[in-house]
Design a protein around this motif. Structure first.
Motif, PDB file in Angstrom:
ATOM      1  N   ASP A   1      43.014 -24.722  78.336  1.00 35.34           N
ATOM      2  CA  ASP A   1      42.554 -26.063  77.973  1.00 35.34           C
ATOM      3  C   ASP A   1      41.087 -26.009  77.527  1.00 35.34           C
ATOM      4  O   ASP A   1      40.351 -25.086  77.880  1.00 35.34           O
ATOM      5  CB  ASP A   1      42.696 -26.995  79.193  1.00 35.34           C
ATOM      6  CG  ASP A   1      42.594 -28.462  78.833  1.00 35.34           C
ATOM      7  OD1 ASP A   1      43.644 -29.082  78.592  1.00 35.34           O
ATOM      8  OD2 ASP A   1      41.465 -28.997  78.800  1.00 35.34           O
ATOM      9  N   THR A   2      40.659 -27.001  76.776  1.00 38.47           N
ATOM     10  CA  THR A   2      39.272 -27.042  76.312  1.00 38.47           C
ATOM     11  C   THR A   2      38.298 -27.394  77.437  1.00 38.47           C
ATOM     12  O   THR A   2      37.114 -27.110  77.324  1.00 38.47           O
ATOM     13  CB  THR A   2      39.106 -28.063  75.174  1.00 38.47           C
ATOM     14  OG1 THR A   2      39.524 -29.347  75.637  1.00 38.47           O
ATOM     15  CG2 THR A   2      39.903 -27.655  73.948  1.00 38.47           C
ATOM     16  N   GLU A   3      38.781 -27.992  78.500  1.00 35.57           N
ATOM     17  CA  GLU A   3      37.919 -28.403  79.615  1.00 35.57           C
ATOM     18  C   GLU A   3      37.932 -27.365  80.736  1.00 35.57           C
ATOM     19  O   GLU A   3      39.005 -27.002  81.238  1.00 35.57           O
ATOM     20  CB  GLU A   3      38.391 -29.748  80.176  1.00 35.57           C
ATOM     21  CG  GLU A   3      38.207 -30.908  79.234  1.00 35.57           C
ATOM     22  CD  GLU A   3      36.736 -31.254  79.024  1.00 35.57           C
ATOM     23  OE1 GLU A   3      35.907 -30.974  79.915  1.00 35.57           O
ATOM     24  OE2 GLU A   3      36.426 -31.810  77.963  1.00 35.57           O
TER      25      GLU A   3
ATOM     26  N   ARG B   1      43.821 -34.421  84.454  1.00 30.65           N
ATOM     27  CA  ARG B   1      44.641 -33.309  83.956  1.00 30.65           C
ATOM     28  C   ARG B   1      44.557 -32.124  84.915  1.00 30.65           C
ATOM     29  O   ARG B   1      45.536 -31.444  85.175  1.00 30.65           O
ATOM     30  CB  ARG B   1      44.186 -32.868  82.554  1.00 30.65           C
ATOM     31  CG  ARG B   1      44.761 -33.696  81.441  1.00 30.65           C
ATOM     32  CD  ARG B   1      44.704 -33.038  80.076  1.00 30.65           C
ATOM     33  NE  ARG B   1      43.550 -32.246  79.728  1.00 30.65           N
ATOM     34  CZ  ARG B   1      42.386 -32.723  79.306  1.00 30.65           C
ATOM     35  NH1 ARG B   1      42.208 -34.026  79.183  1.00 30.65           N
ATOM     36  NH2 ARG B   1      41.396 -31.903  78.982  1.00 30.65           N
TER      37      ARG B   1
ATOM     38  N   PRO C   1      39.748 -35.248  81.956  1.00 36.07           N
ATOM     39  CA  PRO C   1      39.908 -33.869  82.427  1.00 36.07           C
ATOM     40  C   PRO C   1      40.166 -33.776  83.926  1.00 36.07           C
ATOM     41  O   PRO C   1      40.986 -32.966  84.366  1.00 36.07           O
ATOM     42  CB  PRO C   1      38.580 -33.206  82.058  1.00 36.07           C
ATOM     43  CG  PRO C   1      38.058 -34.011  80.928  1.00 36.07           C
ATOM     44  CD  PRO C   1      38.515 -35.414  81.181  1.00 36.07           C
TER      45      PRO C   1
ATOM     46  N   ASN D   1      49.659 -33.962  79.084  1.00 32.16           N
ATOM     47  CA  ASN D   1      49.512 -34.273  77.660  1.00 32.16           C
ATOM     48  C   ASN D   1      49.170 -35.736  77.420  1.00 32.16           C
ATOM     49  O   ASN D   1      48.710 -36.089  76.351  1.00 32.16           O
ATOM     50  CB  ASN D   1      50.794 -33.916  76.919  1.00 32.16           C
ATOM     51  CG  ASN D   1      51.081 -32.440  76.998  1.00 32.16           C
ATOM     52  OD1 ASN D   1      50.177 -31.633  76.957  1.00 32.16           O
ATOM     53  ND2 ASN D   1      52.340 -32.094  77.150  1.00 32.16           N
TER      54      ASN D   1
ATOM     55  N   THR E   1      49.569 -22.896  79.486  1.00 32.34           N
ATOM     56  CA  THR E   1      48.936 -23.695  78.436  1.00 32.34           C
ATOM     57  C   THR E   1      47.646 -24.329  78.942  1.00 32.34           C
ATOM     58  O   THR E   1      46.603 -24.254  78.287  1.00 32.34           O
ATOM     59  CB  THR E   1      49.902 -24.790  77.929  1.00 32.34           C
ATOM     60  OG1 THR E   1      51.049 -24.151  77.374  1.00 32.34           O
ATOM     61  CG2 THR E   1      49.243 -25.682  76.896  1.00 32.34           C
ATOM     62  N   LEU E   2      47.712 -24.933  80.124  1.00 25.82           N
ATOM     63  CA  LEU E   2      46.530 -25.599  80.677  1.00 25.82           C
ATOM     64  C   LEU E   2      45.428 -24.602  81.044  1.00 25.82           C
ATOM     65  O   LEU E   2      44.253 -24.965  81.074  1.00 25.82           O
ATOM     66  CB  LEU E   2      46.911 -26.437  81.901  1.00 25.82           C
ATOM     67  CG  LEU E   2      47.760 -27.674  81.601  1.00 25.82           C
ATOM     68  CD1 LEU E   2      48.254 -28.313  82.889  1.00 25.82           C
ATOM     69  CD2 LEU E   2      46.973 -28.672  80.752  1.00 25.82           C
TER      70      LEU E   2
ATOM     71  N   VAL F   1      39.964 -28.178  84.013  1.00 26.89           N
ATOM     72  CA  VAL F   1      41.418 -28.079  83.834  1.00 26.89           C
ATOM     73  C   VAL F   1      41.834 -26.611  83.881  1.00 26.89           C
ATOM     74  O   VAL F   1      42.787 -26.245  84.584  1.00 26.89           O
ATOM     75  CB  VAL F   1      41.863 -28.741  82.512  1.00 26.89           C
ATOM     76  CG1 VAL F   1      43.367 -28.569  82.297  1.00 26.89           C
ATOM     77  CG2 VAL F   1      41.482 -30.220  82.498  1.00 26.89           C
ATOM     78  N   ARG F   2      41.113 -25.768  83.153  1.00 30.51           N
ATOM     79  CA  ARG F   2      41.426 -24.328  83.164  1.00 30.51           C
ATOM     80  C   ARG F   2      41.364 -23.770  84.574  1.00 30.51           C
ATOM     81  O   ARG F   2      42.257 -23.037  85.010  1.00 30.51           O
ATOM     82  CB  ARG F   2      40.447 -23.554  82.268  1.00 30.51           C
ATOM     83  CG  ARG F   2      40.633 -23.768  80.799  1.00 30.51           C
ATOM     84  CD  ARG F   2      39.880 -22.752  79.964  1.00 30.51           C
ATOM     85  NE  ARG F   2      38.471 -22.632  80.274  1.00 30.51           N
ATOM     86  CZ  ARG F   2      37.490 -23.332  79.694  1.00 30.51           C
ATOM     87  NH1 ARG F   2      37.790 -24.221  78.753  1.00 30.51           N
ATOM     88  NH2 ARG F   2      36.233 -23.139  80.023  1.00 30.51           N
TER      89      ARG F   2
END
Length: 158
Positions: free
Chosen positions: A71-73, A45, A42, A37, A67-68, A76-77
């Protein structure tokens, strides 16, 4: 100490620190849980997500990875999905099944890796649906190859 190591700008130190903190000390978990957080990059993260795989019995680490994994990236996902393979929680399996329905090829690849690593026969039908998925994941192979591997892992446990 963990915060000091993880704030270094040297990529080697940054990459290796979470890995060894996870292996050597439970106290590093608190730093790892707070870090994603706080980190804007990215790539970093993603590395924190990867390091959380060292805590497969932690519900808090699992929840952070869930949660990750949204993620938007993409990077990271992808790392979060890969790390979730170490977590034998129902929520992790459910997340893998969701990803198989609508994830990118790389995300589907790692979801199949997770299902195969967990070797849970309840995911076999969803895995079989990807035996014809010829999407290539650079450096890793195709989604179909990973689906085949996952089914092999399941068959070994029967």
């Amino acid at each position: 100490m963990a915060q000091t190591l993880l704030s270094k700008t040297d990529d080697y130190v940054f990459i290796e620190s979470p890995k060894y903190c996870g292996i050597w000390a439970r106290w590093a978990l608190e730093t790892l849980l707070g870090a994603p957080n706080l980190v804007a990059q990215p790539k970093r993260r993603a590395l924190f997500a990867w390091a959380l795989a060292g805590y497969p019995k932690s519900a808090r680490a699992r929840d952070m990875l869930l949660t990750l994994s949204a993620d938007t990236e993409p990077l990271v996902r992808e790392h979060a999905i890969e790390a979730l393979a170490e977590f034998r929680f129902h929520a992790a399996k459910q997340r893998f099944l969701e990803i198989l329905r609508r994830g990118s090829p790389v995300e589907r690849y790692w979801a199949l890796f997770g299902l195969g690593t967990q070797a849970d026969s309840r995911g076999a039908d969803a895995i079989r649906e990807h035996l014809g998925d010829c999407a290539e994941v650079p450096g890793l192979g195709s989604v179909a190859q990973e689906a085949k591997w996952a089914l092999e892992q399941i068959s070994k446990t029967r």
